[in-house]
Scaffold this motif. Sequence first.
Motif, PDB file in Angstrom:
ATOM      1  N   VAL A   1       0.845  -1.190   0.000  1.00  0.00           N
ATOM      2  CA  VAL A   1       0.000   0.000   0.000  1.00  0.00           C
ATOM      3  C   VAL A   1       0.883   1.243   0.000  1.00  0.00           C
ATOM      4  CG1 VAL A   1      -1.850   1.229   1.204  1.00  0.00           C
ATOM      5  CG2 VAL A   1      -1.776  -1.274   1.255  1.00  0.00           C
ATOM      6  N   TYR A   2       1.858   1.269   0.904  1.00  0.00           N
ATOM      7  CA  TYR A   2       2.863   2.332   0.904  1.00  0.00           C
ATOM      8  C   TYR A   2       4.048   1.911   1.756  1.00  0.00           C
ATOM      9  CZ  TYR A   2       1.091   3.858   5.532  1.00  0.00           C
ATOM     10  OH  TYR A   2       0.715   3.923   6.849  1.00  0.00           O
ATOM     11  N   THR A   3       5.175   2.573   1.525  1.00  0.00           N
ATOM     12  CA  THR A   3       6.360   2.374   2.340  1.00  0.00           C
ATOM     13  C   THR A   3       6.630   3.652   3.118  1.00  0.00           C
ATOM     14  OG1 THR A   3       8.699   1.716   2.332  1.00  0.00           O
ATOM     15  CG2 THR A   3       7.949   3.120   0.529  1.00  0.00           C
ATOM     16  N   GLY A   4       7.289   3.529   4.257  1.00  0.00           N
ATOM     17  CA  GLY A   4       7.484   4.716   5.075  1.00  0.00           C
ATOM     18  C   GLY A   4       8.492   4.500   6.174  1.00  0.00           C
ATOM     19  N   GLN A   5       8.359   5.296   7.227  1.00  0.00           N
ATOM     20  CA  GLN A   5       9.226   5.167   8.375  1.00  0.00           C
ATOM     21  C   GLN A   5       8.388   5.109   9.637  1.00  0.00           C
ATOM     22  OE1 GLN A   5      10.875   9.589   8.189  1.00  0.00           O
ATOM     23  NE2 GLN A   5      11.287   8.710  10.207  1.00  0.00           N
ATOM     24  N   VAL A   6       8.942   4.475  10.656  1.00  0.00           N
ATOM     25  CA  VAL A   6       8.209   4.303  11.902  1.00  0.00           C
ATOM     26  C   VAL A   6       8.297   5.580  12.727  1.00  0.00           C
ATOM     27  CG1 VAL A   6       7.978   2.947  14.008  1.00  0.00           C
ATOM     28  CG2 VAL A   6       8.700   1.832  11.884  1.00  0.00           C
ATOM     29  N   GLY A   7       7.172   5.967  13.302  1.00  0.00           N
ATOM     30  CA  GLY A   7       7.118   7.111  14.202  1.00  0.00           C
ATOM     31  C   GLY A   7       6.424   6.740  15.491  1.00  0.00           C
ATOM     32  N   GLY A   8       6.557   7.613  16.484  1.00  0.00           N
ATOM     33  CA  GLY A   8       5.896   7.367  17.761  1.00  0.00           C
ATOM     34  C   GLY A   8       6.206   8.471  18.750  1.00  0.00           C
ATOM     35  N   ASN A   9       5.670   8.338  19.937  1.00  0.00           N
ATOM     36  CA  ASN A   9       5.880   9.322  20.987  1.00  0.00           C
ATOM     37  C   ASN A   9       7.306   9.206  21.533  1.00  0.00           C
ATOM     38  OD1 ASN A   9       5.317  11.341  22.795  1.00  0.00           O
ATOM     39  ND2 ASN A   9       3.709  10.231  23.896  1.00  0.00           N
ATOM     40  N   ARG A  10       7.863  10.331  21.965  1.00  0.00           N
ATOM     41  CA  ARG A  10       9.226  10.322  22.504  1.00  0.00           C
ATOM     42  C   ARG A  10       9.294   9.464  23.772  1.00  0.00           C
ATOM     43  NH1 ARG A  10      13.931  13.094  21.900  1.00  0.00           N
ATOM     44  NH2 ARG A  10      15.228  13.372  23.763  1.00  0.00           N
ATOM     45  N   HIS A  11      10.408   8.766  23.917  1.00  0.00           N
ATOM     46  CA  HIS A  11      10.531   7.800  25.012  1.00  0.00           C
ATOM     47  C   HIS A  11      10.509   8.438  26.395  1.00  0.00           C
ATOM     48  CE1 HIS A  11      14.655   9.268  24.631  1.00  0.00           C
ATOM     49  NE2 HIS A  11      14.933   8.718  25.804  1.00  0.00           N
ATOM     50  N   THR A  12      10.778   9.745  26.498  1.00  0.00           N
ATOM     51  CA  THR A  12      10.776  10.413  27.801  1.00  0.00           C
ATOM     52  C   THR A  12       9.433  11.054  28.138  1.00  0.00           C
ATOM     53  OG1 THR A  12      11.693  12.393  26.731  1.00  0.00           O
ATOM     54  CG2 THR A  12      13.249  10.889  27.794  1.00  0.00           C
ATOM     55  N   ASN A  13       8.516  11.125  27.173  1.00  0.00           N
ATOM     56  CA  ASN A  13       7.196  11.693  27.456  1.00  0.00           C
ATOM     57  C   ASN A  13       6.417  10.770  28.390  1.00  0.00           C
ATOM     58  OD1 ASN A  13       7.754  13.856  25.840  1.00  0.00           O
ATOM     59  ND2 ASN A  13       6.441  13.227  24.141  1.00  0.00           N
ATOM     60  N   LYS A  14       5.771  11.359  29.383  1.00  0.00           N
ATOM     61  CA  LYS A  14       5.101  10.560  30.402  1.00  0.00           C
ATOM     62  C   LYS A  14       3.681  10.163  30.018  1.00  0.00           C
ATOM     63  CE  LYS A  14       7.808  12.530  34.195  1.00  0.00           C
ATOM     64  NZ  LYS A  14       7.782  13.267  35.487  1.00  0.00           N
ATOM     65  N   ALA A  15       3.138  10.794  29.005  1.00  0.00           N
ATOM     66  CA  ALA A  15       1.771  10.473  28.590  1.00  0.00           C
ATOM     67  C   ALA A  15       1.649  10.696  27.087  1.00  0.00           C
ATOM     68  CB  ALA A  15       0.767  11.340  29.349  1.00  0.00           C
ATOM     69  N   GLY A  16       0.444  10.465  26.581  1.00  0.00           N
ATOM     70  CA  GLY A  16       0.213  10.616  25.144  1.00  0.00           C
ATOM     71  C   GLY A  16       0.118   9.262  24.462  1.00  0.00           C
ATOM     72  N   GLY A  17       0.334   9.268  23.152  1.00  0.00           N
ATOM     73  CA  GLY A  17       0.219   8.046  22.369  1.00  0.00           C
ATOM     74  C   GLY A  17       1.254   7.005  22.761  1.00  0.00           C
ATOM     75  N   VAL A  18       0.855   5.737  22.691  1.00  0.00           N
ATOM     76  CA  VAL A  18       1.773   4.655  23.052  1.00  0.00           C
ATOM     77  C   VAL A  18       2.063   3.712  21.881  1.00  0.00           C
ATOM     78  CG1 VAL A  18       1.042   4.683  25.457  1.00  0.00           C
ATOM     79  CG2 VAL A  18      -0.116   3.164  23.854  1.00  0.00           C
ATOM     80  N   ASN A  19       1.334   3.847  20.789  1.00  0.00           N
ATOM     81  CA  ASN A  19       1.520   2.928  19.668  1.00  0.00           C
ATOM     82  C   ASN A  19       2.552   3.465  18.677  1.00  0.00           C
ATOM     83  OD1 ASN A  19      -0.651   4.868  19.279  1.00  0.00           O
ATOM     84  ND2 ASN A  19      -0.876   3.977  17.236  1.00  0.00           N
ATOM     85  N   TYR A  20       3.255   2.538  18.031  1.00  0.00           N
ATOM     86  CA  TYR A  20       4.115   2.896  16.909  1.00  0.00           C
ATOM     87  C   TYR A  20       3.233   3.110  15.681  1.00  0.00           C
ATOM     88  CZ  TYR A  20       8.019   1.115  19.745  1.00  0.00           C
ATOM     89  OH  TYR A  20       8.939   0.904  20.735  1.00  0.00           O
ATOM     90  N   LEU A  21       3.662   4.002  14.796  1.00  0.00           N
ATOM     91  CA  LEU A  21       2.919   4.303  13.581  1.00  0.00           C
ATOM     92  C   LEU A  21       3.805   4.087  12.364  1.00  0.00           C
ATOM     93  CD1 LEU A  21       1.349   7.693  14.734  1.00  0.00           C
ATOM     94  CD2 LEU A  21       0.182   5.486  14.625  1.00  0.00           C
ATOM     95  N   CYS A  22       3.220   3.573  11.290  1.00  0.00           N
ATOM     96  CA  CYS A  22       3.944   3.483  10.022  1.00  0.00           C
ATOM     97  C   CYS A  22       3.571   4.719   9.209  1.00  0.00           C
ATOM     98  CB  CYS A  22       3.577   2.205   9.270  1.00  0.00           C
ATOM     99  SG  CYS A  22       4.589   1.958   7.781  1.00  0.00           S
ATOM    100  N   LEU A  23       4.475   5.689   9.191  1.00  0.00           N
ATOM    101  CA  LEU A  23       4.218   6.977   8.546  1.00  0.00           C
ATOM    102  C   LEU A  23       4.650   6.937   7.085  1.00  0.00           C
ATOM    103  CD1 LEU A  23       5.676   9.205  11.398  1.00  0.00           C
ATOM    104  CD2 LEU A  23       3.268   8.638  11.014  1.00  0.00           C
ATOM    105  N   PRO A  24       3.801   7.351   6.150  1.00  0.00           N
ATOM    106  CA  PRO A  24       4.165   7.313   4.728  1.00  0.00           C
ATOM    107  C   PRO A  24       5.265   8.310   4.398  1.00  0.00           C
ATOM    108  CG  PRO A  24       2.078   8.456   5.018  1.00  0.00           C
ATOM    109  CD  PRO A  24       2.435   7.876   6.350  1.00  0.00           C
ATOM    110  N   ASN A  25       6.015   8.003   3.362  1.00  0.00           N
ATOM    111  CA  ASN A  25       7.098   8.886   2.917  1.00  0.00           C
ATOM    112  C   ASN A  25       6.605  10.074   2.104  1.00  0.00           C
ATOM    113  OD1 ASN A  25       9.158   7.398   4.139  1.00  0.00           O
ATOM    114  ND2 ASN A  25       9.422   6.060   2.351  1.00  0.00           N
ATOM    115  N   ASP A  26       5.307  10.109   1.796  1.00  0.00           N
ATOM    116  CA  ASP A  26       4.745  11.229   1.044  1.00  0.00           C
ATOM    117  C   ASP A  26       3.585  11.854   1.828  1.00  0.00           C
ATOM    118  OD1 ASP A  26       3.160   9.004   0.794  1.00  0.00           O
ATOM    119  OD2 ASP A  26       2.615   9.381  -1.305  1.00  0.00           O
ATOM    120  N   PRO A  27       3.865  12.429   2.995  1.00  0.00           N
ATOM    121  CA  PRO A  27       2.793  12.962   3.837  1.00  0.00           C
ATOM    122  C   PRO A  27       2.107  14.178   3.224  1.00  0.00           C
ATOM    123  CG  PRO A  27       4.904  13.689   4.666  1.00  0.00           C
ATOM    124  CD  PRO A  27       5.203  12.716   3.561  1.00  0.00           C
TER     125      PRO A  27
END
Length: 236
Positions: free
Chosen positions: A76-102
Amino acid sequence: MFLSALIVIVTASLVLVQCHDCKDYDLSASDQSFLMKHYLRTSRKDAGFSTGKPVASGVTYVRWGKKGCPKGVDMVYTGQVGGNRHTNKAGGVNYLCLPNDPENGEPQKSENDQLYGAEYEFGSLYKPAGMKTDMPNKEVPCAVCFQRRRSVYLMIAGRKTCYKGWTSEYSGFLMTDYKTYSSKDYACVDKDAEPLDNKTGDENGALFYGIRTKCGSLRCPPYKDATDVRCVVCTK
Protein backbone atom coordinates in the motif's frame (compact mmCIF):
# COMPACT_ATOMS: atom_id res chain seq x y z
CA MET A 1 -37.39 -12.06 3.75
CA PHE A 2 -40.51 -9.88 3.24
CA LEU A 3 -38.88 -8.13 0.28
CA SER A 4 -37.98 -11.45 -1.37
CA ALA A 5 -41.53 -12.76 -0.94
CA LEU A 6 -42.95 -9.55 -2.38
CA ILE A 7 -40.66 -9.81 -5.43
CA VAL A 8 -41.76 -13.42 -6.01
CA ILE A 9 -45.46 -12.41 -5.85
CA VAL A 10 -44.95 -9.46 -8.20
CA THR A 11 -42.91 -11.62 -10.59
CA ALA A 12 -45.55 -14.34 -10.65
CA SER A 13 -48.21 -11.72 -11.38
CA LEU A 14 -46.14 -10.29 -14.23
CA VAL A 15 -45.67 -13.72 -15.78
CA LEU A 16 -49.41 -14.45 -15.55
CA VAL A 17 -50.43 -11.04 -16.89
CA GLN A 18 -47.96 -11.07 -19.75
CA CYS A 19 -48.96 -14.60 -20.78
CA HIS A 20 -52.71 -14.20 -20.31
CA ASP A 21 -53.30 -13.42 -23.98
CA CYS A 22 -50.59 -15.77 -25.29
CA LYS A 23 -52.06 -17.97 -28.03
CA ASP A 24 -48.99 -19.42 -29.68
CA TYR A 25 -47.14 -20.40 -26.51
CA ASP A 26 -48.19 -22.51 -23.57
CA LEU A 27 -45.59 -22.08 -20.79
CA SER A 28 -45.10 -25.09 -18.60
CA ALA A 29 -44.54 -24.84 -14.86
CA SER A 30 -40.79 -25.39 -15.35
CA ASP A 31 -40.64 -22.63 -17.99
CA GLN A 32 -42.41 -20.22 -15.68
CA SER A 33 -40.02 -21.15 -12.85
CA PHE A 34 -37.02 -20.48 -15.12
CA LEU A 35 -38.40 -17.06 -16.12
CA MET A 36 -39.05 -16.14 -12.50
CA LYS A 37 -35.52 -17.12 -11.40
CA HIS A 38 -34.00 -15.22 -14.31
CA TYR A 39 -36.08 -12.15 -13.48
CA LEU A 40 -35.13 -12.29 -9.81
CA ARG A 41 -31.45 -12.71 -10.61
CA THR A 42 -31.27 -9.79 -13.03
CA SER A 43 -33.51 -7.59 -10.87
CA ARG A 44 -31.39 -8.13 -7.78
CA LYS A 45 -28.25 -7.38 -9.74
CA ASP A 46 -29.75 -4.19 -11.15
CA ALA A 47 -30.98 -3.15 -7.70
CA GLY A 48 -27.59 -3.72 -6.11
CA PHE A 49 -28.55 -6.86 -4.15
CA SER A 50 -26.05 -9.64 -3.54
CA THR A 51 -25.95 -12.30 -6.24
CA GLY A 52 -24.22 -14.85 -4.06
CA LYS A 53 -20.84 -14.35 -5.72
CA PRO A 54 -17.79 -13.98 -3.43
CA VAL A 55 -16.83 -10.38 -2.68
CA ALA A 56 -13.20 -9.34 -3.14
CA SER A 57 -11.49 -9.24 0.25
CA GLY A 58 -8.07 -9.03 1.80
CA VAL A 59 -6.18 -8.00 4.91
CA THR A 60 -3.58 -5.32 5.67
CA TYR A 61 -0.67 -5.47 8.10
CA VAL A 62 2.49 -3.51 8.88
CA ARG A 63 5.86 -5.07 8.20
CA TRP A 64 8.06 -3.41 10.82
CA GLY A 65 11.73 -2.98 9.93
CA LYS A 66 11.43 -3.45 6.15
CA LYS A 67 10.86 -1.06 3.25
CA GLY A 68 8.88 -3.55 1.17
CA CYS A 69 6.38 -6.39 1.45
CA PRO A 70 6.91 -10.14 1.01
CA LYS A 71 6.86 -11.54 -2.51
CA GLY A 72 3.37 -11.78 -3.96
CA VAL A 73 1.90 -9.25 -1.50
CA ASP A 74 0.79 -5.79 -2.62
CA MET A 75 2.40 -2.78 -0.97
CA VAL A 76 0.00 0.00 0.00
CA TYR A 77 2.86 2.33 0.90
CA THR A 78 6.36 2.37 2.34
CA GLY A 79 7.48 4.72 5.08
CA GLN A 80 9.23 5.17 8.37
CA VAL A 81 8.21 4.30 11.90
CA GLY A 82 7.12 7.11 14.20
CA GLY A 83 5.90 7.37 17.76
CA ASN A 84 5.88 9.32 20.99
CA ARG A 85 9.23 10.32 22.50
CA HIS A 86 10.53 7.80 25.01
CA THR A 87 10.78 10.41 27.80
CA ASN A 88 7.20 11.69 27.46
CA LYS A 89 5.10 10.56 30.40
CA ALA A 90 1.77 10.47 28.59
CA GLY A 91 0.21 10.62 25.14
CA GLY A 92 0.22 8.05 22.37
CA VAL A 93 1.77 4.66 23.05
CA ASN A 94 1.52 2.93 19.67
CA TYR A 95 4.11 2.90 16.91
CA LEU A 96 2.92 4.30 13.58
CA CYS A 97 3.94 3.48 10.02
CA LEU A 98 4.22 6.98 8.55
CA PRO A 99 4.16 7.31 4.73
CA ASN A 100 7.10 8.89 2.92
CA ASP A 101 4.75 11.23 1.04
CA PRO A 102 2.79 12.96 3.84
CA GLU A 103 0.15 15.61 3.33
CA ASN A 104 1.31 18.00 6.05
CA GLY A 105 -0.91 20.09 8.28
CA GLU A 106 -0.64 23.74 9.27
CA PRO A 107 1.73 25.15 11.92
CA GLN A 108 0.48 24.85 15.51
CA LYS A 109 1.41 27.13 18.41
CA SER A 110 0.74 24.72 21.28
CA GLU A 111 3.58 22.63 22.71
CA ASN A 112 2.46 19.03 22.48
CA ASP A 113 5.19 17.28 20.50
CA GLN A 114 4.28 13.61 20.30
CA LEU A 115 5.35 12.41 16.88
CA TYR A 116 9.02 11.53 16.51
CA GLY A 117 10.96 9.22 14.29
CA ALA A 118 11.86 5.78 15.66
CA GLU A 119 15.39 4.40 16.03
CA TYR A 120 16.87 0.98 16.59
CA GLU A 121 18.65 1.02 19.94
CA PHE A 122 20.82 -2.04 19.72
CA GLY A 123 24.38 -2.84 18.81
CA SER A 124 26.11 -5.54 20.80
CA LEU A 125 23.50 -5.01 23.54
CA TYR A 126 19.73 -5.43 23.24
CA LYS A 127 20.01 -7.06 19.82
CA PRO A 128 18.26 -10.42 19.42
CA ALA A 129 20.77 -13.17 18.74
CA GLY A 130 19.13 -14.12 15.46
CA MET A 131 19.20 -10.62 13.98
CA LYS A 132 22.04 -10.17 11.52
CA THR A 133 22.86 -6.48 11.56
CA ASP A 134 24.01 -4.04 14.23
CA MET A 135 21.97 -0.86 13.77
CA PRO A 136 22.49 1.48 16.73
CA ASN A 137 20.70 4.81 16.26
CA LYS A 138 19.47 3.94 12.77
CA GLU A 139 15.95 5.01 11.83
CA VAL A 140 13.36 2.28 11.34
CA PRO A 141 11.51 1.72 8.03
CA CYS A 142 8.14 0.06 7.59
CA ALA A 143 5.73 -1.02 4.88
CA VAL A 144 1.95 -1.39 4.89
CA CYS A 145 1.11 -4.58 3.01
CA PHE A 146 -2.14 -5.85 1.47
CA GLN A 147 -2.56 -9.61 1.26
CA ARG A 148 -5.52 -10.00 -1.09
CA ARG A 149 -5.72 -13.79 -0.76
CA ARG A 150 -6.38 -13.72 3.00
CA SER A 151 -8.98 -12.11 5.25
CA VAL A 152 -7.61 -12.47 8.81
CA TYR A 153 -4.35 -11.21 10.34
CA LEU A 154 -2.69 -12.50 13.53
CA MET A 155 0.62 -11.69 15.21
CA ILE A 156 1.79 -14.50 17.49
CA ALA A 157 4.36 -13.64 20.14
CA GLY A 158 6.62 -16.46 21.27
CA ARG A 159 6.69 -18.37 17.97
CA LYS A 160 8.57 -18.18 14.68
CA THR A 161 6.14 -20.39 12.75
CA CYS A 162 2.37 -20.24 12.30
CA TYR A 163 -0.08 -22.85 13.46
CA LYS A 164 -1.64 -25.32 11.03
CA GLY A 165 -4.02 -23.68 8.59
CA TRP A 166 -2.29 -20.28 8.77
CA THR A 167 0.23 -18.77 6.35
CA SER A 168 3.37 -16.95 7.49
CA GLU A 169 3.82 -13.45 6.09
CA TYR A 170 7.11 -12.83 7.93
CA SER A 171 8.80 -13.71 11.20
CA GLY A 172 10.99 -11.69 13.51
CA PHE A 173 11.56 -10.57 17.08
CA LEU A 174 9.29 -8.83 19.54
CA MET A 175 10.52 -5.32 20.33
CA THR A 176 9.41 -2.22 22.20
CA ASP A 177 10.88 0.70 24.16
CA TYR A 178 13.16 0.22 27.16
CA LYS A 179 11.45 -0.93 30.35
CA THR A 180 12.10 2.28 32.34
CA TYR A 181 10.95 4.58 29.52
CA SER A 182 7.41 5.49 28.53
CA SER A 183 5.18 2.60 27.51
CA LYS A 184 4.96 1.50 23.89
CA ASP A 185 3.20 -1.27 22.01
CA TYR A 186 5.02 -4.49 21.24
CA ALA A 187 5.94 -4.72 17.56
CA CYS A 188 7.04 -7.75 15.56
CA VAL A 189 10.20 -6.48 13.83
CA ASP A 190 11.36 -8.48 10.80
CA LYS A 191 14.30 -10.81 11.50
CA ASP A 192 16.03 -9.31 8.44
CA ALA A 193 15.38 -5.73 9.54
CA GLU A 194 17.12 -2.93 7.66
CA PRO A 195 17.79 0.77 8.34
CA LEU A 196 15.74 3.52 6.72
CA ASP A 197 18.93 5.11 5.33
CA ASN A 198 22.60 5.61 6.20
CA LYS A 199 21.94 8.43 8.67
CA THR A 200 22.91 7.88 12.30
CA GLY A 201 21.36 10.71 14.25
CA ASP A 202 21.00 9.41 17.81
CA GLU A 203 17.99 11.70 18.24
CA ASN A 204 16.23 9.34 20.67
CA GLY A 205 12.59 9.76 19.75
CA ALA A 206 10.60 6.54 19.78
CA LEU A 207 12.94 3.60 20.35
CA PHE A 208 13.18 -0.11 19.57
CA TYR A 209 14.94 -2.49 21.93
CA GLY A 210 15.12 -6.25 21.81
CA ILE A 211 13.35 -7.70 24.87
CA ARG A 212 13.79 -10.90 26.86
CA THR A 213 11.69 -13.18 29.00
CA LYS A 214 11.52 -13.23 32.81
CA CYS A 215 10.43 -16.45 34.48
CA GLY A 216 8.13 -16.38 37.49
CA SER A 217 4.55 -15.56 36.66
CA LEU A 218 5.68 -16.49 33.14
CA ARG A 219 5.79 -20.28 33.33
CA CYS A 220 9.17 -21.87 32.61
CA PRO A 221 8.88 -24.40 31.11
CA PRO A 222 7.48 -24.11 28.52
CA TYR A 223 9.31 -20.75 28.30
CA LYS A 224 12.96 -20.18 29.13
CA ASP A 225 14.39 -17.40 31.23
CA ALA A 226 16.27 -14.41 29.73
CA THR A 227 15.76 -15.36 26.08
CA ASP A 228 14.87 -13.38 22.98
CA VAL A 229 11.17 -13.34 22.14
CA ARG A 230 10.31 -14.58 18.66
CA CYS A 231 7.21 -13.52 16.77
CA VAL A 232 5.47 -14.31 13.51
CA VAL A 233 2.79 -12.56 11.46
CA CYS A 234 0.22 -14.98 10.09
CA THR A 235 -2.77 -14.67 7.77
CA LYS A 236 -5.66 -16.91 6.85
